[in-house]
Write a protein that holds these residues in place. Sequence first.
Motif, PDB file in Angstrom:
ATOM      1  N   PRO A   1      46.299  34.987  74.898  1.00 41.28           N
ATOM      2  CA  PRO A   1      45.316  35.504  75.864  1.00 41.28           C
ATOM      3  C   PRO A   1      44.548  34.368  76.534  1.00 41.28           C
ATOM      4  CG  PRO A   1      44.597  35.934  73.616  1.00 41.28           C
ATOM      5  CD  PRO A   1      45.957  35.322  73.520  1.00 41.28           C
ATOM      6  N   ILE A   2      44.257  34.567  77.814  1.00 43.56           N
ATOM      7  CA  ILE A   2      43.497  33.574  78.578  1.00 43.56           C
ATOM      8  C   ILE A   2      42.036  33.996  78.652  1.00 43.56           C
ATOM      9  CG2 ILE A   2      43.241  32.466  80.825  1.00 43.56           C
ATOM     10  CD1 ILE A   2      46.246  33.004  81.253  1.00 43.56           C
ATOM     11  N   GLN A   3      41.807  35.246  79.057  1.00 40.70           N
ATOM     12  CA  GLN A   3      40.444  35.764  79.198  1.00 40.70           C
ATOM     13  C   GLN A   3      40.495  37.275  79.325  1.00 40.70           C
ATOM     14  OE1 GLN A   3      39.481  33.837  82.997  1.00 40.70           O
ATOM     15  NE2 GLN A   3      39.294  35.854  83.897  1.00 40.70           N
ATOM     16  N   LYS A   4      39.329  37.903  79.316  1.00 42.58           N
ATOM     17  CA  LYS A   4      39.193  39.339  79.575  1.00 42.58           C
ATOM     18  C   LYS A   4      38.593  39.501  80.957  1.00 42.58           C
ATOM     19  CE  LYS A   4      39.420  41.278  75.177  1.00 42.58           C
ATOM     20  NZ  LYS A   4      40.386  42.263  74.893  1.00 42.58           N
ATOM     21  N   MET A   5      39.037  40.534  81.674  1.00 40.80           N
ATOM     22  CA  MET A   5      38.502  40.822  83.000  1.00 40.80           C
ATOM     23  C   MET A   5      38.247  42.310  83.134  1.00 40.80           C
ATOM     24  SD  MET A   5      40.432  38.592  85.883  1.00 40.80           S
ATOM     25  CE  MET A   5      39.222  38.847  87.143  1.00 40.80           C
ATOM     26  N   LYS A   6      37.267  42.644  83.965  1.00 46.32           N
ATOM     27  CA  LYS A   6      36.936  44.040  84.236  1.00 46.32           C
ATOM     28  C   LYS A   6      37.385  44.385  85.654  1.00 46.32           C
ATOM     29  CE  LYS A   6      33.077  46.063  82.779  1.00 46.32           C
ATOM     30  NZ  LYS A   6      31.662  46.448  82.694  1.00 46.32           N
ATOM     31  N   PHE A   7      38.103  45.495  85.781  1.00 47.63           N
ATOM     32  CA  PHE A   7      38.559  45.994  87.071  1.00 47.63           C
ATOM     33  C   PHE A   7      37.945  47.379  87.290  1.00 47.63           C
ATOM     34  CE2 PHE A   7      41.804  43.066  85.640  1.00 47.63           C
ATOM     35  CZ  PHE A   7      42.079  42.322  86.772  1.00 47.63           C
ATOM     36  N   THR A   8      37.647  47.714  88.539  1.00 52.69           N
ATOM     37  CA  THR A   8      37.043  49.017  88.824  1.00 52.69           C
ATOM     38  C   THR A   8      38.055  50.146  88.732  1.00 52.69           C
ATOM     39  OG1 THR A   8      37.369  48.627  91.180  1.00 52.69           O
ATOM     40  CG2 THR A   8      35.206  48.085  90.276  1.00 52.69           C
ATOM     41  N   ARG A   9      39.342  49.817  88.927  1.00 51.13           N
ATOM     42  CA  ARG A   9      40.403  50.813  88.785  1.00 51.13           C
ATOM     43  C   ARG A   9      41.643  50.126  88.224  1.00 51.13           C
ATOM     44  NH1 ARG A   9      41.447  52.608  94.836  1.00 51.13           N
ATOM     45  NH2 ARG A   9      41.902  54.451  93.635  1.00 51.13           N
ATOM     46  N   MET A  10      42.644  50.912  87.868  1.00 47.47           N
ATOM     47  CA  MET A  10      43.859  50.336  87.284  1.00 47.47           C
ATOM     48  C   MET A  10      44.514  49.387  88.283  1.00 47.47           C
ATOM     49  SD  MET A  10      45.506  50.327  84.583  1.00 47.47           S
ATOM     50  CE  MET A  10      47.071  49.828  83.960  1.00 47.47           C
ATOM     51  N   PRO A  11      44.733  48.116  87.903  1.00 43.11           N
ATOM     52  CA  PRO A  11      45.323  47.155  88.832  1.00 43.11           C
ATOM     53  C   PRO A  11      46.788  47.471  89.125  1.00 43.11           C
ATOM     54  CG  PRO A  11      44.812  46.120  86.720  1.00 43.11           C
ATOM     55  CD  PRO A  11      44.348  47.521  86.637  1.00 43.11           C
ATOM     56  N   LYS A  12      47.210  47.154  90.337  1.00 42.32           N
ATOM     57  CA  LYS A  12      48.600  47.333  90.753  1.00 42.32           C
ATOM     58  C   LYS A  12      49.423  46.152  90.214  1.00 42.32           C
ATOM     59  CE  LYS A  12      47.682  50.870  93.377  1.00 42.32           C
ATOM     60  NZ  LYS A  12      47.992  52.189  92.957  1.00 42.32           N
ATOM     61  N   PRO A  13      50.726  46.325  90.053  1.00 39.13           N
ATOM     62  CA  PRO A  13      51.559  45.242  89.495  1.00 39.13           C
ATOM     63  C   PRO A  13      51.605  43.979  90.349  1.00 39.13           C
ATOM     64  CG  PRO A  13      52.712  47.339  89.392  1.00 39.13           C
ATOM     65  CD  PRO A  13      51.452  47.575  90.180  1.00 39.13           C
ATOM     66  N   TRP A  14      51.254  44.049  91.610  1.00 41.79           N
ATOM     67  CA  TRP A  14      51.306  42.875  92.493  1.00 41.79           C
ATOM     68  C   TRP A  14      49.919  42.299  92.776  1.00 41.79           C
ATOM     69  CZ3 TRP A  14      52.744  47.861  93.810  1.00 41.79           C
ATOM     70  CH2 TRP A  14      51.808  48.565  94.564  1.00 41.79           C
ATOM     71  N   ILE A  15      48.936  42.654  91.989  1.00 42.90           N
ATOM     72  CA  ILE A  15      47.555  42.216  92.230  1.00 42.90           C
ATOM     73  C   ILE A  15      47.435  40.694  92.092  1.00 42.90           C
ATOM     74  CG2 ILE A  15      46.867  42.530  89.831  1.00 42.90           C
ATOM     75  CD1 ILE A  15      44.118  43.396  90.849  1.00 42.90           C
ATOM     76  N   SER A  16      46.634  40.094  92.955  1.00 42.79           N
ATOM     77  CA  SER A  16      46.272  38.675  92.865  1.00 42.79           C
ATOM     78  C   SER A  16      44.768  38.593  92.644  1.00 42.79           C
ATOM     79  CB  SER A  16      46.635  37.936  94.150  1.00 42.79           C
ATOM     80  OG  SER A  16      48.016  37.882  94.313  1.00 42.79           O
ATOM     81  N   PHE A  17      44.353  37.683  91.769  1.00 47.34           N
ATOM     82  CA  PHE A  17      42.928  37.536  91.467  1.00 47.34           C
ATOM     83  C   PHE A  17      42.667  36.121  90.986  1.00 47.34           C
ATOM     84  CE2 PHE A  17      45.213  39.350  87.913  1.00 47.34           C
ATOM     85  CZ  PHE A  17      44.854  38.543  86.850  1.00 47.34           C
ATOM     86  N   ASN A  18      41.396  35.748  90.963  1.00 46.29           N
ATOM     87  CA  ASN A  18      40.975  34.422  90.504  1.00 46.29           C
ATOM     88  C   ASN A  18      40.524  34.504  89.056  1.00 46.29           C
ATOM     89  OD1 ASN A  18      41.385  32.942  92.901  1.00 46.29           O
ATOM     90  ND2 ASN A  18      39.504  33.784  93.736  1.00 46.29           N
ATOM     91  N   LEU A  19      40.980  33.541  88.262  1.00 41.76           N
ATOM     92  CA  LEU A  19      40.523  33.423  86.881  1.00 41.76           C
ATOM     93  C   LEU A  19      39.141  32.775  86.869  1.00 41.76           C
ATOM     94  CD1 LEU A  19      43.802  32.101  85.214  1.00 41.76           C
ATOM     95  CD2 LEU A  19      42.913  34.433  85.179  1.00 41.76           C
TER      96      LEU A  19
END
Length: 68
Positions: A15-33
């Motif tokens: 594991p790298i980290q835990k993140m909170k999303f407002t809804r279920m992420p899509k399989p192609w989601i991009s985000f910043n760590l």
Amino acid sequence: MSIIATIMNTTTGRPIQKMKFTRMPKPWISFNLETGELVTAERIDVGKPAPGKFVAPVDIWVTLKPKG
């Protein structure tokens, strides 16, 4: 209801980290760590909730760019 996901490293399986999303992420989601690195999800795993629990564990697998 927000989703708390564990961000997993595909190379090491750790594991790298835990993140909170407002809804279920899509399989192609991009985000910043937290480090600021932009990553794209390669796979999203949704597990079974523990007995007596409602929340299912969510793992988002990403590949980090090698530091060079």
